[in-house]
Design an enzyme around this catalytic site. Structure first.
Site, PDB file in Angstrom:
ATOM      1  N   THR A  42       0.831  -1.208   0.000  1.00  0.00           N
ATOM      2  CA  THR A  42       0.000   0.000   0.000  1.00  0.00           C
ATOM      3  C   THR A  42       0.865   1.257   0.000  1.00  0.00           C
ATOM      4  O   THR A  42       1.970   1.256   0.563  1.00  0.00           O
ATOM      5  CB  THR A  42      -0.914   0.011   1.246  1.00  0.00           C
ATOM      6  OG1 THR A  42      -1.509   1.301   1.375  1.00  0.00           O
ATOM      7  CG2 THR A  42      -0.158  -0.302   2.524  1.00  0.00           C
ATOM      8  N   ASP A  43       0.328   2.332  -0.584  1.00  0.00           N
ATOM      9  CA  ASP A  43       1.050   3.613  -0.563  1.00  0.00           C
ATOM     10  C   ASP A  43       1.136   4.191   0.845  1.00  0.00           C
ATOM     11  O   ASP A  43       1.929   5.096   1.096  1.00  0.00           O
ATOM     12  CB  ASP A  43       0.399   4.626  -1.527  1.00  0.00           C
ATOM     13  CG  ASP A  43      -1.036   5.004  -1.158  1.00  0.00           C
ATOM     14  OD1 ASP A  43      -1.614   4.381  -0.249  1.00  0.00           O
ATOM     15  OD2 ASP A  43      -1.576   5.926  -1.789  1.00  0.00           O
ATOM     16  N   GLU A  44       0.327   3.656   1.780  1.00  0.00           N
ATOM     17  CA  GLU A  44       0.345   4.202   3.150  1.00  0.00           C
ATOM     18  C   GLU A  44       1.693   4.000   3.836  1.00  0.00           C
ATOM     19  O   GLU A  44       1.974   4.638   4.843  1.00  0.00           O
ATOM     20  CB  GLU A  44      -0.761   3.577   4.005  1.00  0.00           C
ATOM     21  CG  GLU A  44      -2.126   3.915   3.480  1.00  0.00           C
ATOM     22  CD  GLU A  44      -3.255   3.767   4.486  1.00  0.00           C
ATOM     23  OE1 GLU A  44      -3.004   3.704   5.695  1.00  0.00           O
ATOM     24  OE2 GLU A  44      -4.395   3.726   4.029  1.00  0.00           O
TER      25      GLU A  44
ATOM     26  N   LYS B 118       2.183  -3.264   7.324  1.00  0.00           N
ATOM     27  CA  LYS B 118       2.346  -3.482   5.881  1.00  0.00           C
ATOM     28  C   LYS B 118       3.779  -3.139   5.443  1.00  0.00           C
ATOM     29  O   LYS B 118       4.346  -3.803   4.570  1.00  0.00           O
ATOM     30  CB  LYS B 118       1.336  -2.634   5.094  1.00  0.00           C
ATOM     31  CG  LYS B 118      -0.111  -3.062   5.242  1.00  0.00           C
ATOM     32  CD  LYS B 118      -0.397  -4.426   4.635  1.00  0.00           C
ATOM     33  CE  LYS B 118      -0.287  -4.438   3.118  1.00  0.00           C
ATOM     34  NZ  LYS B 118      -0.644  -5.751   2.544  1.00  0.00           N
TER      35      LYS B 118
ATOM     36  N   TYR C 202      -1.616  -0.183  11.188  1.00  0.00           N
ATOM     37  CA  TYR C 202      -1.849  -0.907   9.923  1.00  0.00           C
ATOM     38  C   TYR C 202      -0.694  -0.692   8.947  1.00  0.00           C
ATOM     39  O   TYR C 202      -0.091  -1.658   8.456  1.00  0.00           O
ATOM     40  CB  TYR C 202      -3.168  -0.451   9.280  1.00  0.00           C
ATOM     41  CG  TYR C 202      -3.252  -0.778   7.806  1.00  0.00           C
ATOM     42  CD1 TYR C 202      -3.414  -2.099   7.373  1.00  0.00           C
ATOM     43  CD2 TYR C 202      -3.130   0.219   6.830  1.00  0.00           C
ATOM     44  CE1 TYR C 202      -3.461  -2.409   6.014  1.00  0.00           C
ATOM     45  CE2 TYR C 202      -3.179  -0.081   5.482  1.00  0.00           C
ATOM     46  CZ  TYR C 202      -3.343  -1.398   5.075  1.00  0.00           C
ATOM     47  OH  TYR C 202      -3.378  -1.708   3.736  1.00  0.00           O
TER      48      TYR C 202
HETATM   49  P1  NAD Z   1     -10.103  -6.881   2.935  1.00  0.00           P
HETATM   50  O1  NAD Z   1     -10.037  -6.566   4.387  1.00  0.00           O
HETATM   51  O2  NAD Z   1     -11.342  -6.581   2.191  1.00  0.00           O
HETATM   52  O3  NAD Z   1      -9.787  -8.444   2.715  1.00  0.00           O
HETATM   53  C1  NAD Z   1      -8.751  -9.098   3.394  1.00  0.00           C
HETATM   54  C2  NAD Z   1      -8.945 -10.605   3.217  1.00  0.00           C
HETATM   55  O4  NAD Z   1      -7.839 -11.269   3.861  1.00  0.00           O
HETATM   56  C3  NAD Z   1     -10.221 -11.149   3.852  1.00  0.00           C
HETATM   57  O5  NAD Z   1     -10.865 -12.037   2.987  1.00  0.00           O
HETATM   58  C4  NAD Z   1      -9.732 -11.867   5.110  1.00  0.00           C
HETATM   59  O6  NAD Z   1     -10.561 -12.966   5.489  1.00  0.00           O
HETATM   60  C5  NAD Z   1      -8.345 -12.329   4.663  1.00  0.00           C
HETATM   61  N1  NAD Z   1      -7.431 -12.519   5.801  1.00  0.00           N
HETATM   62  C6  NAD Z   1      -7.141 -11.647   6.798  1.00  0.00           C
HETATM   63  N2  NAD Z   1      -6.264 -12.199   7.652  1.00  0.00           N
HETATM   64  C7  NAD Z   1      -5.982 -13.441   7.186  1.00  0.00           C
HETATM   65  C8  NAD Z   1      -5.136 -14.504   7.625  1.00  0.00           C
HETATM   66  N3  NAD Z   1      -4.423 -14.385   8.750  1.00  0.00           N
HETATM   67  N4  NAD Z   1      -5.075 -15.619   6.885  1.00  0.00           N
HETATM   68  C9  NAD Z   1      -5.803 -15.764   5.748  1.00  0.00           C
HETATM   69  N5  NAD Z   1      -6.638 -14.807   5.298  1.00  0.00           N
HETATM   70  C10 NAD Z   1      -6.717 -13.655   6.003  1.00  0.00           C
HETATM   71  O7  NAD Z   1      -8.842  -6.132   2.301  1.00  0.00           O
HETATM   72  P2  NAD Z   1      -8.658  -5.483   0.851  1.00  0.00           P
HETATM   73  O8  NAD Z   1      -9.102  -4.079   0.891  1.00  0.00           O
HETATM   74  O9  NAD Z   1      -9.198  -6.407  -0.178  1.00  0.00           O
HETATM   75  O10 NAD Z   1      -7.059  -5.469   0.754  1.00  0.00           O
HETATM   76  C11 NAD Z   1      -6.346  -6.575   0.222  1.00  0.00           C
HETATM   77  C12 NAD Z   1      -4.859  -6.264   0.242  1.00  0.00           C
HETATM   78  O11 NAD Z   1      -4.593  -5.089  -0.505  1.00  0.00           O
HETATM   79  C13 NAD Z   1      -4.310  -6.002   1.645  1.00  0.00           C
HETATM   80  O12 NAD Z   1      -3.025  -6.576   1.707  1.00  0.00           O
HETATM   81  C14 NAD Z   1      -4.231  -4.487   1.716  1.00  0.00           C
HETATM   82  O13 NAD Z   1      -3.227  -4.084   2.610  1.00  0.00           O
HETATM   83  C15 NAD Z   1      -3.892  -4.145   0.284  1.00  0.00           C
HETATM   84  N6  NAD Z   1      -4.292  -2.810  -0.170  1.00  0.00           N
HETATM   85  C16 NAD Z   1      -5.581  -2.386  -0.013  1.00  0.00           C
HETATM   86  C17 NAD Z   1      -5.956  -1.139  -0.507  1.00  0.00           C
HETATM   87  C18 NAD Z   1      -7.378  -0.641  -0.371  1.00  0.00           C
HETATM   88  O14 NAD Z   1      -7.646   0.491  -0.752  1.00  0.00           O
HETATM   89  N7  NAD Z   1      -8.314  -1.430   0.108  1.00  0.00           N
HETATM   90  C19 NAD Z   1      -5.009  -0.337  -1.151  1.00  0.00           C
HETATM   91  C20 NAD Z   1      -3.700  -0.796  -1.294  1.00  0.00           C
HETATM   92  C21 NAD Z   1      -3.351  -2.051  -0.817  1.00  0.00           C
HETATM   93  O1  TDX Z   2     -16.119   7.098   8.394  1.00  0.00           O
HETATM   94  C1  TDX Z   2     -15.117   7.544   7.803  1.00  0.00           C
HETATM   95  N1  TDX Z   2     -14.972   8.895   7.687  1.00  0.00           N
HETATM   96  C2  TDX Z   2     -13.894   9.475   7.083  1.00  0.00           C
HETATM   97  O2  TDX Z   2     -13.807  10.703   7.001  1.00  0.00           O
HETATM   98  C3  TDX Z   2     -14.100   6.693   7.240  1.00  0.00           C
HETATM   99  C4  TDX Z   2     -14.216   5.196   7.339  1.00  0.00           C
HETATM  100  C5  TDX Z   2     -13.022   7.286   6.633  1.00  0.00           C
HETATM  101  N2  TDX Z   2     -12.898   8.643   6.573  1.00  0.00           N
HETATM  102  C6  TDX Z   2     -11.704   9.218   5.909  1.00  0.00           C
HETATM  103  C7  TDX Z   2     -10.374   8.727   6.446  1.00  0.00           C
HETATM  104  C8  TDX Z   2      -9.481   8.758   5.224  1.00  0.00           C
HETATM  105  O3  TDX Z   2      -8.938  10.068   5.078  1.00  0.00           O
HETATM  106  O4  TDX Z   2     -11.734   8.802   4.553  1.00  0.00           O
HETATM  107  C9  TDX Z   2     -10.425   8.492   4.059  1.00  0.00           C
HETATM  108  C10 TDX Z   2     -10.392   7.055   3.574  1.00  0.00           C
HETATM  109  O5  TDX Z   2     -10.519   6.224   4.700  1.00  0.00           O
HETATM  110  P1  TDX Z   2     -10.491   4.621   4.614  1.00  0.00           P
HETATM  111  O6  TDX Z   2     -11.526   4.181   3.645  1.00  0.00           O
HETATM  112  O7  TDX Z   2     -10.525   4.091   5.985  1.00  0.00           O
HETATM  113  O8  TDX Z   2      -9.087   4.367   3.905  1.00  0.00           O
HETATM  114  P2  TDX Z   2      -7.585   4.757   4.302  1.00  0.00           P
HETATM  115  O9  TDX Z   2      -7.441   4.999   5.737  1.00  0.00           O
HETATM  116  O10 TDX Z   2      -7.145   5.849   3.367  1.00  0.00           O
HETATM  117  O11 TDX Z   2      -6.846   3.380   3.945  1.00  0.00           O
HETATM  118  C11 TDX Z   2      -7.179   2.678   2.731  1.00  0.00           C
HETATM  119  O12 TDX Z   2      -6.273   2.912   1.705  1.00  0.00           O
HETATM  120  C12 TDX Z   2      -5.054   2.243   1.708  1.00  0.00           C
HETATM  121  C13 TDX Z   2      -7.370   1.169   2.935  1.00  0.00           C
HETATM  122  O13 TDX Z   2      -8.238   0.951   4.015  1.00  0.00           O
HETATM  123  C14 TDX Z   2      -6.074   0.476   3.132  1.00  0.00           C
HETATM  124  O14 TDX Z   2      -6.264  -0.927   3.214  1.00  0.00           O
HETATM  125  C15 TDX Z   2      -5.171   0.776   1.981  1.00  0.00           C
HETATM  126  O15 TDX Z   2      -3.916   0.241   2.198  1.00  0.00           O
END
Ligand code: NAD
Ligand code: TDX
Length: 337
Positions: A126-128, A155, A151
């Protein structure tokens, strides 16, 4: 036929990945290892569950015995490691499971891959991990790693472990670092689905702080196509940023959702800020674009339209979630805010 281990394939990005690649490619056999935490949902995989090139295994990536058994049985060519605890707010409520699944779990997979041998191990990052930007500037692959939340710290550790396995053991690792994803099947704790669902239910929309924190948005399928490309063509030992250059302040996203749903802005409620809230993310993906020819195919306008429509049309999918344990989480997170 390439044999892939996909971890976390029942979550948001992973299930979109599995469904998409099984639809688009005939040369992949996928084993999906997922623990089915609160975020994992087998309903997300309905279109793939009967595919002969797909197997589901319920299990924890921290379970070394199970992971090793799978490597031995299937002799994977590729690993695409999505499994993680993924929500920043939850990591602030309790960090331990983040370090367990995201760091230890990654290490267990790297060990099995090292011992059994694979062609490619893709760590989904992730870019975070780059921390927070001021008003200007972008994250490149050379930006120092300075994560701020539990988090993002977990990562960052996972990325570092993967790269160390390349340097130390010559494991063919590639790392992607993507910006904020949106699209169908996203768990409603994240900004976009949470706001869509609250608006549909005429509930308050909780915007953190002044609403001017900026995120750089990408449609989930564009991310997944980048993952697939890096998996096949990325140079080992390299990191590739993934992003669609779509920076938006949170409040703009929230107002757009209300406008699309014909709901009033009076539903917006500014609430106490997230501790350590990163101010701005913006990602430079020119390395991926120039080296591998990737480009996002979906415009923000078209993909947001599609996303909002998906939640409107798939009420039973999210109603099952928001009527369960999610209610306790929501109360803990937002009740006293
Ligand atoms: P999500 O929370 O929707 O899904 C995570 C999945 O991983 C779930 O199905 C969960 O059951 C499984 N999981 C968690 N812990 C586990 C374990 N110990 N063993 C096996 N399975 C396990 O997450 P997402 O948003 O789909 O993100 C997927 C990946 O992409 C993550 O690695 C996250 O860090 C990365 N990522 C997410 C975003 C975003 O915007 N959502 C952006 C950049 C990177
Ligand atoms: O209720 C809310 N109100 C609000 O203002 C929530 C849930 C979020 N926010 C804000 C916080 C952030 O600035 O919105 C922005 C986005 O929040 P999230 O959806 O929680 O995402 P973020 O914290 O940016 O992290 C996400 O992007 C990178 C994903 O959850 C991560 O898994 C990924 O790595």
């Amino acid at each position: 036929m390439k044999k892939l281990l996909v971890t976390g394939g029942a979550g948001f990005i992973g299930s979109n990945y599995v469904n998409h690649v099984l639809r688009e490619r005939e040369d992949y056999f996928i084993v999906n290892l997922d623990k089915l935490t609160y975020a994992g949902n087998l309903e997300n995989l309905r279109e793939s569950e009967k595919n002969e090139r797909y197997r589901f295994v319920k299990g924890d990536v921290c379970n070394a015995e199970l992971v090793d058994y799978l490597f031995q049985t299937y002799e994977f060519d590729y690993v695409v490691h999505f499994a993680a605890e993924s929500h920043v707010d939850r990591s602030i409520l309790g960090a331990q499971v983040f370090f367990q699944s995201n760091v230890i779990g990654t290490n267990v997979l790297l060990e099995a891959a090292r011992r059994r041998g694979v062609e490619r191990f893709l760590q989904v990052g992730t870019d975070e991990v780059y921390g927070s930007l001021g008003e200007t500037g972008v994250f490149t692959e050379e930006t120092p790693i300075t994560p701020n939340s539990p988090y993002s710290t977990s990562k960052a550790a996972a990325d570092m472990a993967a790269l160390a396995y390349h340097r130390t053991y010559d494991l063919p690792v590639v790392v992607t670092r993507c910006s904020n994803n949106y699209g169908p099947l996203q768990f409603p704790e994240k900004l976009i689905p949470l706001m869509i669902i609250n608006a549909l239910n005429d509930k308050e929309l909780p915007v953190y702080g002044d609403g001017m924190n900026v995120r750089d948005w990408i449609y989930v399928i564009d991310h997944n196509e980048a993952v697939d490309l890096v998996l096949e063509k990325g140079r080992v030992g390299e990191v590739y940023n993934v992003g669609a250059s779509t920076e938006k302040p949170n409040i703009e996203i929230v107002k757009l959702i209300l406008e699309k749903l014909g709901k009033p802005e009076s539903l917006i409620k500014y609430v106490k800020d997230r501790p350590g809230h990163d101010r701005r993310y913006a990602i430079d993906s020119s390395k991926l674009q120039s080296e591998l020819g990737w480009k996002p195919k979906h415009s923000f306008e078209e993909a947001m339209e599609r996303t909002v429509k998906w939640y409107v049309e798939n009420k039973t999918w999210w109603e099952r979630i928001v009527s369960g344990d999610y209610r306790n989480y929501y109360e803990e997170q937002y009740g006293s805010r």
